[in-house]
Design a protein around this motif. Structure first.
Motif, PDB file in Angstrom:
ATOM      1  N   GLY A   1      22.650  18.253  14.516  1.00 37.04           N
ATOM      2  CA  GLY A   1      21.923  19.385  15.082  1.00 37.04           C
ATOM      3  C   GLY A   1      22.742  20.658  15.185  1.00 37.04           C
ATOM      4  N   GLY A   2      24.024  20.575  14.847  1.00 37.36           N
ATOM      5  CA  GLY A   2      24.897  21.742  14.945  1.00 37.36           C
ATOM      6  C   GLY A   2      25.340  22.031  16.370  1.00 37.36           C
ATOM      7  N   PHE A   3      25.275  21.019  17.238  1.00 36.30           N
ATOM      8  CA  PHE A   3      25.634  21.189  18.642  1.00 36.30           C
ATOM      9  C   PHE A   3      27.065  20.731  18.886  1.00 36.30           C
ATOM     10  CE2 PHE A   3      21.009  20.020  18.761  1.00 36.30           C
ATOM     11  CZ  PHE A   3      20.541  21.296  19.021  1.00 36.30           C
ATOM     12  N   ALA A   4      27.702  21.367  19.841  1.00 36.59           N
ATOM     13  CA  ALA A   4      29.025  20.938  20.282  1.00 36.59           C
ATOM     14  C   ALA A   4      28.878  19.686  21.138  1.00 36.59           C
ATOM     15  CB  ALA A   4      29.693  22.040  21.102  1.00 36.59           C
ATOM     16  N   ILE A   5      29.868  18.831  21.088  1.00 37.92           N
ATOM     17  CA  ILE A   5      29.913  17.698  22.007  1.00 37.92           C
ATOM     18  C   ILE A   5      30.539  18.225  23.289  1.00 37.92           C
ATOM     19  CG2 ILE A   5      30.846  15.398  22.449  1.00 37.92           C
ATOM     20  CD1 ILE A   5      30.680  14.895  19.429  1.00 37.92           C
ATOM     21  N   GLU A   6      29.685  18.412  24.293  1.00 38.06           N
ATOM     22  CA  GLU A   6      30.105  19.020  25.551  1.00 38.06           C
ATOM     23  C   GLU A   6      30.729  17.971  26.472  1.00 38.06           C
ATOM     24  OE1 GLU A   6      27.113  21.766  27.147  1.00 38.06           O
ATOM     25  OE2 GLU A   6      26.058  21.610  25.238  1.00 38.06           O
ATOM     26  N   ALA A   7      31.327  18.439  27.566  1.00 41.14           N
ATOM     27  CA  ALA A   7      32.017  17.535  28.491  1.00 41.14           C
ATOM     28  C   ALA A   7      31.079  16.445  29.021  1.00 41.14           C
ATOM     29  CB  ALA A   7      32.626  18.328  29.646  1.00 41.14           C
ATOM     30  N   LYS A   8      29.850  16.800  29.375  1.00 38.10           N
ATOM     31  CA  LYS A   8      28.908  15.800  29.888  1.00 38.10           C
ATOM     32  C   LYS A   8      28.533  14.802  28.794  1.00 38.10           C
ATOM     33  CE  LYS A   8      24.794  15.188  32.680  1.00 38.10           C
ATOM     34  NZ  LYS A   8      23.647  15.773  33.348  1.00 38.10           N
ATOM     35  N   ASP A   9      28.421  15.270  27.554  1.00 35.92           N
ATOM     36  CA  ASP A   9      28.178  14.365  26.430  1.00 35.92           C
ATOM     37  C   ASP A   9      29.330  13.373  26.289  1.00 35.92           C
ATOM     38  OD1 ASP A   9      25.782  15.657  25.400  1.00 35.92           O
ATOM     39  OD2 ASP A   9      27.095  17.211  24.569  1.00 35.92           O
TER      40      ASP A   9
ATOM     41  N   ALA B   1      28.174   5.313  20.585  1.00 40.29           N
ATOM     42  CA  ALA B   1      29.000   6.495  20.317  1.00 40.29           C
ATOM     43  C   ALA B   1      28.641   7.102  18.961  1.00 40.29           C
ATOM     44  CB  ALA B   1      30.477   6.122  20.379  1.00 40.29           C
ATOM     45  N   ARG B   2      28.522   6.283  17.947  1.00 44.58           N
ATOM     46  CA  ARG B   2      28.201   6.760  16.594  1.00 44.58           C
ATOM     47  C   ARG B   2      26.852   7.466  16.565  1.00 44.58           C
ATOM     48  NH1 ARG B   2      25.003   4.138  13.510  1.00 44.58           N
ATOM     49  NH2 ARG B   2      25.427   2.089  14.412  1.00 44.58           N
ATOM     50  N   LEU B   3      25.834   6.863  17.163  1.00 46.48           N
ATOM     51  CA  LEU B   3      24.498   7.453  17.176  1.00 46.48           C
ATOM     52  C   LEU B   3      24.487   8.814  17.867  1.00 46.48           C
ATOM     53  CD1 LEU B   3      22.478   4.230  18.054  1.00 46.48           C
ATOM     54  CD2 LEU B   3      22.191   5.584  15.950  1.00 46.48           C
ATOM     55  N   ASN B   4      25.144   8.906  19.013  1.00 47.90           N
ATOM     56  CA  ASN B   4      25.121  10.162  19.772  1.00 47.90           C
ATOM     57  C   ASN B   4      25.975  11.242  19.143  1.00 47.90           C
ATOM     58  OD1 ASN B   4      23.379  10.088  22.267  1.00 47.90           O
ATOM     59  ND2 ASN B   4      24.349   8.075  22.297  1.00 47.90           N
ATOM     60  N   GLU B   5      27.138  10.896  18.637  1.00 49.12           N
ATOM     61  CA  GLU B   5      27.958  11.900  17.955  1.00 49.12           C
ATOM     62  C   GLU B   5      27.242  12.412  16.709  1.00 49.12           C
ATOM     63  OE1 GLU B   5      31.640   9.756  17.562  1.00 49.12           O
ATOM     64  OE2 GLU B   5      32.232  10.220  19.636  1.00 49.12           O
ATOM     65  N   ALA B   6      26.513  11.525  16.024  1.00 52.88           N
ATOM     66  CA  ALA B   6      25.816  11.916  14.797  1.00 52.88           C
ATOM     67  C   ALA B   6      24.699  12.917  15.060  1.00 52.88           C
ATOM     68  CB  ALA B   6      25.262  10.679  14.089  1.00 52.88           C
ATOM     69  N   TRP B   7      23.846  12.669  16.084  1.00 55.52           N
ATOM     70  CA  TRP B   7      22.735  13.606  16.290  1.00 55.52           C
ATOM     71  C   TRP B   7      23.234  14.951  16.783  1.00 55.52           C
ATOM     72  CZ3 TRP B   7      21.069  16.261  20.545  1.00 55.52           C
ATOM     73  CH2 TRP B   7      21.382  15.776  21.819  1.00 55.52           C
ATOM     74  N   LEU B   8      24.290  14.940  17.583  1.00 55.14           N
ATOM     75  CA  LEU B   8      24.833  16.212  18.052  1.00 55.14           C
ATOM     76  C   LEU B   8      25.405  17.010  16.878  1.00 55.14           C
ATOM     77  CD1 LEU B   8      26.418  14.865  21.328  1.00 55.14           C
ATOM     78  CD2 LEU B   8      24.655  16.647  21.198  1.00 55.14           C
ATOM     79  N   THR B   9      26.162  16.344  16.025  1.00 54.84           N
ATOM     80  CA  THR B   9      26.747  17.008  14.864  1.00 54.84           C
ATOM     81  C   THR B   9      25.654  17.459  13.895  1.00 54.84           C
ATOM     82  OG1 THR B   9      28.734  15.666  15.099  1.00 54.84           O
ATOM     83  CG2 THR B   9      28.381  16.700  12.960  1.00 54.84           C
TER      84      THR B   9
ATOM     85  N   GLU C   1      15.683  17.463  29.288  1.00 52.53           N
ATOM     86  CA  GLU C   1      16.147  18.752  28.790  1.00 52.53           C
ATOM     87  C   GLU C   1      16.436  18.578  27.313  1.00 52.53           C
ATOM     88  OE1 GLU C   1      19.577  19.893  31.112  1.00 52.53           O
ATOM     89  OE2 GLU C   1      18.419  19.906  32.978  1.00 52.53           O
ATOM     90  N   THR C   2      16.062  19.584  26.513  1.00 52.59           N
ATOM     91  CA  THR C   2      16.314  19.511  25.084  1.00 52.59           C
ATOM     92  C   THR C   2      16.539  20.918  24.548  1.00 52.59           C
ATOM     93  OG1 THR C   2      15.563  18.509  23.007  1.00 52.59           O
ATOM     94  CG2 THR C   2      13.860  19.532  24.409  1.00 52.59           C
ATOM     95  N   ASN C   3      16.577  21.024  23.239  1.00 47.41           N
ATOM     96  CA  ASN C   3      16.801  22.308  22.598  1.00 47.41           C
ATOM     97  C   ASN C   3      15.586  22.670  21.760  1.00 47.41           C
ATOM     98  OD1 ASN C   3      17.815  23.873  20.003  1.00 47.41           O
ATOM     99  ND2 ASN C   3      19.218  24.355  21.678  1.00 47.41           N
ATOM    100  N   SER C   4      15.222  23.936  21.763  1.00 45.81           N
ATOM    101  CA  SER C   4      14.017  24.392  21.063  1.00 45.81           C
ATOM    102  C   SER C   4      14.070  24.153  19.557  1.00 45.81           C
ATOM    103  CB  SER C   4      13.762  25.872  21.368  1.00 45.81           C
ATOM    104  OG  SER C   4      14.912  26.637  21.055  1.00 45.81           O
ATOM    105  N   ALA C   5      15.245  23.950  18.981  1.00 44.41           N
ATOM    106  CA  ALA C   5      15.348  23.660  17.552  1.00 44.41           C
ATOM    107  C   ALA C   5      14.908  22.231  17.221  1.00 44.41           C
ATOM    108  CB  ALA C   5      16.781  23.881  17.068  1.00 44.41           C
ATOM    109  N   LEU C   6      14.829  21.371  18.218  1.00 43.42           N
ATOM    110  CA  LEU C   6      14.475  19.968  17.999  1.00 43.42           C
ATOM    111  C   LEU C   6      12.960  19.801  18.072  1.00 43.42           C
ATOM    112  CD1 LEU C   6      17.387  18.379  20.056  1.00 43.42           C
ATOM    113  CD2 LEU C   6      17.261  18.753  17.581  1.00 43.42           C
ATOM    114  N   THR C   7      12.264  20.478  17.171  1.00 49.23           N
ATOM    115  CA  THR C   7      10.800  20.527  17.226  1.00 49.23           C
ATOM    116  C   THR C   7      10.122  19.165  17.086  1.00 49.23           C
ATOM    117  OG1 THR C   7      10.760  21.236  14.914  1.00 49.23           O
ATOM    118  CG2 THR C   7      10.625  22.962  16.581  1.00 49.23           C
ATOM    119  N   PRO C   8      10.603  18.241  16.239  1.00 51.79           N
ATOM    120  CA  PRO C   8       9.940  16.922  16.209  1.00 51.79           C
ATOM    121  C   PRO C   8      10.029  16.207  17.563  1.00 51.79           C
ATOM    122  CG  PRO C   8      11.269  17.221  14.234  1.00 51.79           C
ATOM    123  CD  PRO C   8      11.621  18.334  15.176  1.00 51.79           C
ATOM    124  N   ALA C   9      11.164  16.318  18.222  1.00 59.67           N
ATOM    125  CA  ALA C   9      11.312  15.680  19.539  1.00 59.67           C
ATOM    126  C   ALA C   9      10.373  16.321  20.551  1.00 59.67           C
ATOM    127  CB  ALA C   9      12.758  15.773  20.015  1.00 59.67           C
ATOM    128  N   ILE C  10      10.301  17.634  20.559  1.00 64.61           N
ATOM    129  CA  ILE C  10       9.420  18.330  21.506  1.00 64.61           C
ATOM    130  C   ILE C  10       7.962  17.944  21.252  1.00 64.61           C
ATOM    131  CG2 ILE C  10       8.571  20.599  22.237  1.00 64.61           C
ATOM    132  CD1 ILE C  10      11.490  21.612  21.651  1.00 64.61           C
TER     133      ILE C  10
END
Length: 152
Positions: free
Chosen positions: A27-35, A17-25, A114-123
């Motif tokens: 990255g400036g992303f909302a924690i969505e229902a599926k998350d 939970a900590r790891l996933n909430e941290a990367w979403l936050t 699926e990812t986000n274009s802002a996550l360039t190191p991951a891409i």
């Protein structure tokens, strides 16, 4: 300093939970229902349907994670992150390698993500690993604007 890639166990729940909430936050992303569902019930979302979760542990501390979700022809790579303090150690590559090995052992034909274009190191990591870009498609994630797959 040793780092091990291990299978998720119930005692990893708080770290997951900590790891996933941290990367979403971060990255400036909302924690969505599926998350929220996958953070709150990793066993039910990933493992119960034949997926896997891998945890990167450095000296017993969870510093990264990545999951596989079963899809018709293979697996979706999901929830990959490494803590800022552990970045640059090649852990994301090791997590992705664990995912690919597990998918191959399960007889999967492909890995999808699926990812986000802002996550360039991951891409860049995914591209270096042989993932190719796909056209946009419907997704439950508002943030997802990059779609990739790797045929196995």
């Amino acid at each position: 300093m040793s780092v091990a890639i291990v299978d998720y166990r119930p005692h990893h729940a708080a770290a997951w939970a900590r790891l996933n909430e941290a990367w979403l936050t971060e990255g400036g992303f909302a924690i969505e229902a599926k998350d929220r569902r996958s953070i709150d019930d990793p066993h039910g979302v990933f493992i119960a349907d034949g997926g896997r979760i891998f945890i990167a542990e450095r000296e017993g501390e969870a510093v990264g994670c990545c999951a596989l979700i079963r899809i018709p022809d293979g697996f979706e790579v999901s929830k990959m992150t490494v803590t800022p303090a552990a970045r640059g150690l090649g852990l994301a590559r090791r997590l992705l390698q664990a995912c690919e090995e597990a998918a191959r052992q399960a007889g999967a034909a492909l890995l999808y993500l699926e990812t986000n274009s802002a996550l360039t190191p991951a891409i860049a990591l995914y591209e270096s690993f042989g993932f190719v870009h796909l056209p946009a498609r419907p997704t439950p994630y508002a943030r997802a604007d990059v779609f990739m797959e790797k045929r196995l």
